[in-house]
Design an enzyme around this catalytic site. Sequence first.
Site, PDB file in Angstrom:
ATOM      1  N   ASN A  90      25.756  17.429  22.385  1.00 49.72           N
ATOM      2  CA  ASN A  90      25.550  16.509  21.385  1.00 49.72           C
ATOM      3  C   ASN A  90      26.420  15.152  21.408  1.00 49.72           C
ATOM      4  O   ASN A  90      26.954  14.929  22.637  1.00 49.72           O
ATOM      5  CB  ASN A  90      25.311  16.760  20.101  1.00 49.72           C
ATOM      6  CG  ASN A  90      24.215  16.259  19.288  1.00 49.72           C
ATOM      7  OD1 ASN A  90      24.349  15.213  18.558  1.00 49.72           O
ATOM      8  ND2 ASN A  90      23.225  16.896  19.025  1.00 49.72           N
ATOM      9  N   ARG A  91      26.412  14.197  20.205  1.00 47.89           N
ATOM     10  CA  ARG A  91      26.806  13.002  20.667  1.00 47.89           C
ATOM     11  C   ARG A  91      28.441  12.944  20.083  1.00 47.89           C
ATOM     12  O   ARG A  91      29.009  13.460  19.328  1.00 47.89           O
ATOM     13  CB  ARG A  91      26.110  12.117  19.812  1.00 47.89           C
ATOM     14  CG  ARG A  91      24.804  11.853  20.199  1.00 47.89           C
ATOM     15  CD  ARG A  91      23.912  10.880  19.175  1.00 47.89           C
ATOM     16  NE  ARG A  91      22.526  10.993  19.724  1.00 47.89           N
ATOM     17  CZ  ARG A  91      21.662  12.095  19.751  1.00 47.89           C
ATOM     18  NH1 ARG A  91      21.935  13.085  19.036  1.00 47.89           N
ATOM     19  NH2 ARG A  91      20.428  11.764  20.174  1.00 47.89           N
ATOM     20  N   HIS A 116      25.343  14.818  25.417  1.00 41.50           N
ATOM     21  CA  HIS A 116      25.438  15.867  26.200  1.00 41.50           C
ATOM     22  C   HIS A 116      26.189  15.846  27.428  1.00 41.50           C
ATOM     23  O   HIS A 116      25.527  15.962  28.514  1.00 41.50           O
ATOM     24  CB  HIS A 116      23.668  16.224  26.644  1.00 41.50           C
ATOM     25  CG  HIS A 116      22.979  16.635  25.459  1.00 41.50           C
ATOM     26  ND1 HIS A 116      23.520  17.041  24.100  1.00 41.50           N
ATOM     27  CD2 HIS A 116      21.784  16.370  25.294  1.00 41.50           C
ATOM     28  CE1 HIS A 116      22.631  17.588  23.406  1.00 41.50           C
ATOM     29  NE2 HIS A 116      21.515  17.050  24.050  1.00 41.50           N
ATOM     30  N   HIS A 187      19.920  24.221  26.141  1.00 39.66           N
ATOM     31  CA  HIS A 187      19.024  23.309  25.742  1.00 39.66           C
ATOM     32  C   HIS A 187      17.699  23.916  25.802  1.00 39.66           C
ATOM     33  O   HIS A 187      16.846  23.014  26.079  1.00 39.66           O
ATOM     34  CB  HIS A 187      19.576  22.207  26.222  1.00 39.66           C
ATOM     35  CG  HIS A 187      18.979  20.857  25.310  1.00 39.66           C
ATOM     36  ND1 HIS A 187      17.704  20.797  24.753  1.00 39.66           N
ATOM     37  CD2 HIS A 187      19.764  19.768  24.622  1.00 39.66           C
ATOM     38  CE1 HIS A 187      17.653  19.694  23.994  1.00 39.66           C
ATOM     39  NE2 HIS A 187      18.957  19.126  23.920  1.00 39.66           N
ATOM     40  N   TYR A 189      14.028  24.692  25.604  1.00 45.66           N
ATOM     41  CA  TYR A 189      12.947  24.449  24.525  1.00 45.66           C
ATOM     42  C   TYR A 189      11.795  25.435  24.338  1.00 45.66           C
ATOM     43  O   TYR A 189      11.241  25.806  25.467  1.00 45.66           O
ATOM     44  CB  TYR A 189      12.157  22.972  24.931  1.00 45.66           C
ATOM     45  CG  TYR A 189      12.929  21.643  24.699  1.00 45.66           C
ATOM     46  CD1 TYR A 189      13.877  21.473  25.591  1.00 45.66           C
ATOM     47  CD2 TYR A 189      12.153  20.795  24.347  1.00 45.66           C
ATOM     48  CE1 TYR A 189      14.455  20.384  25.678  1.00 45.66           C
ATOM     49  CE2 TYR A 189      12.873  19.424  23.983  1.00 45.66           C
ATOM     50  CZ  TYR A 189      13.925  18.958  25.059  1.00 45.66           C
ATOM     51  OH  TYR A 189      14.483  17.925  24.985  1.00 45.66           O
ATOM     52  N   ASP A 259      16.307  17.025  13.731  1.00 42.03           N
ATOM     53  CA  ASP A 259      17.461  16.640  14.887  1.00 42.03           C
ATOM     54  C   ASP A 259      18.915  16.638  14.361  1.00 42.03           C
ATOM     55  O   ASP A 259      19.459  15.662  14.091  1.00 42.03           O
ATOM     56  CB  ASP A 259      17.105  15.568  15.490  1.00 42.03           C
ATOM     57  CG  ASP A 259      17.714  15.197  16.863  1.00 42.03           C
ATOM     58  OD1 ASP A 259      18.501  16.095  17.382  1.00 42.03           O
ATOM     59  OD2 ASP A 259      17.578  14.319  17.745  1.00 42.03           O
ATOM     60  N   GLN A 298      22.049  22.913  16.503  1.00 48.80           N
ATOM     61  CA  GLN A 298      21.317  21.759  16.388  1.00 48.80           C
ATOM     62  C   GLN A 298      19.844  22.347  16.571  1.00 48.80           C
ATOM     63  O   GLN A 298      19.299  22.935  17.497  1.00 48.80           O
ATOM     64  CB  GLN A 298      21.696  20.811  17.622  1.00 48.80           C
ATOM     65  CG  GLN A 298      20.978  19.424  17.681  1.00 48.80           C
ATOM     66  CD  GLN A 298      21.822  18.472  16.754  1.00 48.80           C
ATOM     67  OE1 GLN A 298      22.847  18.674  16.227  1.00 48.80           O
ATOM     68  NE2 GLN A 298      20.819  17.601  16.396  1.00 48.80           N
ATOM     69  N   GLU A 326      20.256  24.829  19.399  1.00 52.51           N
ATOM     70  CA  GLU A 326      21.199  24.728  20.251  1.00 52.51           C
ATOM     71  C   GLU A 326      22.792  25.185  19.437  1.00 52.51           C
ATOM     72  O   GLU A 326      23.194  24.500  18.695  1.00 52.51           O
ATOM     73  CB  GLU A 326      21.435  23.277  20.691  1.00 52.51           C
ATOM     74  CG  GLU A 326      20.239  22.855  21.563  1.00 52.51           C
ATOM     75  CD  GLU A 326      20.236  21.154  21.192  1.00 52.51           C
ATOM     76  OE1 GLU A 326      20.908  20.510  21.633  1.00 52.51           O
ATOM     77  OE2 GLU A 326      19.296  20.796  20.808  1.00 52.51           O
TER      78      GLU A 326
END
Length: 365
Positions: A90-91, A116, A187, A189, A259, A298, A326
Site C-alpha cells: 500500500n501507500r 506497493h 495481492h 484477486y 479500497d 486492505q 490483503e
Amino acid sequence: MTRTAATPAATARHGGTPFGVLPTGDTVHRFTLANGDVTMRVLDYGGIVQSLETPDRQGIRQDVVLGFDDLEGYLHRSPYFGALIGRYGNRIATGRFTLDGTTHTLAANNGPHALHGGLTGFDKVRWQVLDATDRSLVLRHVSRDGDEGYPGTLTATVTYTLTADNRWVIDYEATTDRATPVNLTQHTYWNLRGHGAEPVLQHELQLVADAFTPVDATLIPTGVLQPVAGTPFDFRTPQPIGARIDAAHEQLRHGSGYDHNFVLAGPGDAAGVRFAAQVREPATGRTLAMSTTEPGVQFYVGNFLDGRITGKGGAVYARHSGFCLEAQHFPDSPNQPAFPSTILRPGERRTSRTEYAFGVDTQQP
Ligand code: GLA
C-alpha cells in the site's frame, strides 16, 4: 561426474516448468502445488499465484484467481494479480518518511505517493527458489540498500504451504542490516464463481473489524480509526459486497468503492493468528476464510479494473470482477505515529503468517 549428477537432481527437486523469459534473459518457472482439494500454480516471478483451483458444492473445479496465461501479461498489464508485495504494501504519502532523523525519498508510482514497493516492487522481481515440494514453495528475495529509495539490505523469505485441510498458509520472514519500514502482503484477486465470471458483488463478506482507517481523496489515511458501526463499512455480520457499495458515503467516493484498511479485532490463537474474514459465494457455495497475525486488512474490490484487461482464457476483467483481502500493517504507517510500527531493525527477525482456508457451504442459494 559428481558435478553433472548434481545439476539434474536439483532441477528435478524444484520441479518447475519454464513459463517465459524475462527481458534480462532469465527464465521464469511455474510450480504446481496440490493438497486436499486445492491445486495452485505459482511463479518464481513475483511469487505470483497464477491459478488456484477448488471444487464447488457439486465438485466442479474452477480457477478462482484472476491472472494471465503468459508472462507477457504479468510484465506489462498486471495490477498486481496474484503477487507478493514489498517492501511496503500500500501507500506511503508523497513517497517520503523520516526515520531516526533521516528523511528518505522513495520512487513515486501512484501520483505523488509510493505504492506497493515502487516501480520495481517485489511483485516484479524473480525470487530465488530455496525449496519446492508438491505442496510447498520457499522463495527468497534480497532487496539491496537503496532499492526504490528504501534504506538497508532486506532479506525476505516467503513460504507457501498447502495443507491437507485445504488451507493456503503464507509465512513471511524478513531481516535487514539497517532500519527500514517493511510491510509484506499478498495481492491475489478472488472471484469464487471462477475468474472471469460476473462481478463479485453477490459474494457475502464478513470482516471482523470494528473500525477502519478513512482516507483522503488520494487514498492516504487521515490517521483516525473510524468505527464501522452505522456505515457501509460494517461487515461484522455477513453482507453482500455490493449491497452498499454505491451508498452516498464520502469514503466510498474516495475509494471508488471499497479500497480501505480495516482494523482487525478479535483474539488470536497461540501463534497470534486471528480469524479476520470469511467470504461465501451463494451460487457455487465456495467459501474462503482468512486469518492473519497482521493488525489490518486492505479490502479492495477491483475498482480500477475496467474491462481493458483480458486475462486467462480470454476472460475480460470488468470493474469489481475480483476482490482482494490483503493482510497488512496500516497504509502510510511510517508517517503515522499512532499506527502500529512497521520499522524493522538490524538483529530483529520479522515474521508474520496469513492463511486462506477454502471450503464449500452445502446450503443451497
Ligand atoms: C491496493 C490499493 C488499491 C490499488 C490496488 C492495485 O488494493 O489499495 O488502491 O492500488 O492495490 O490496483
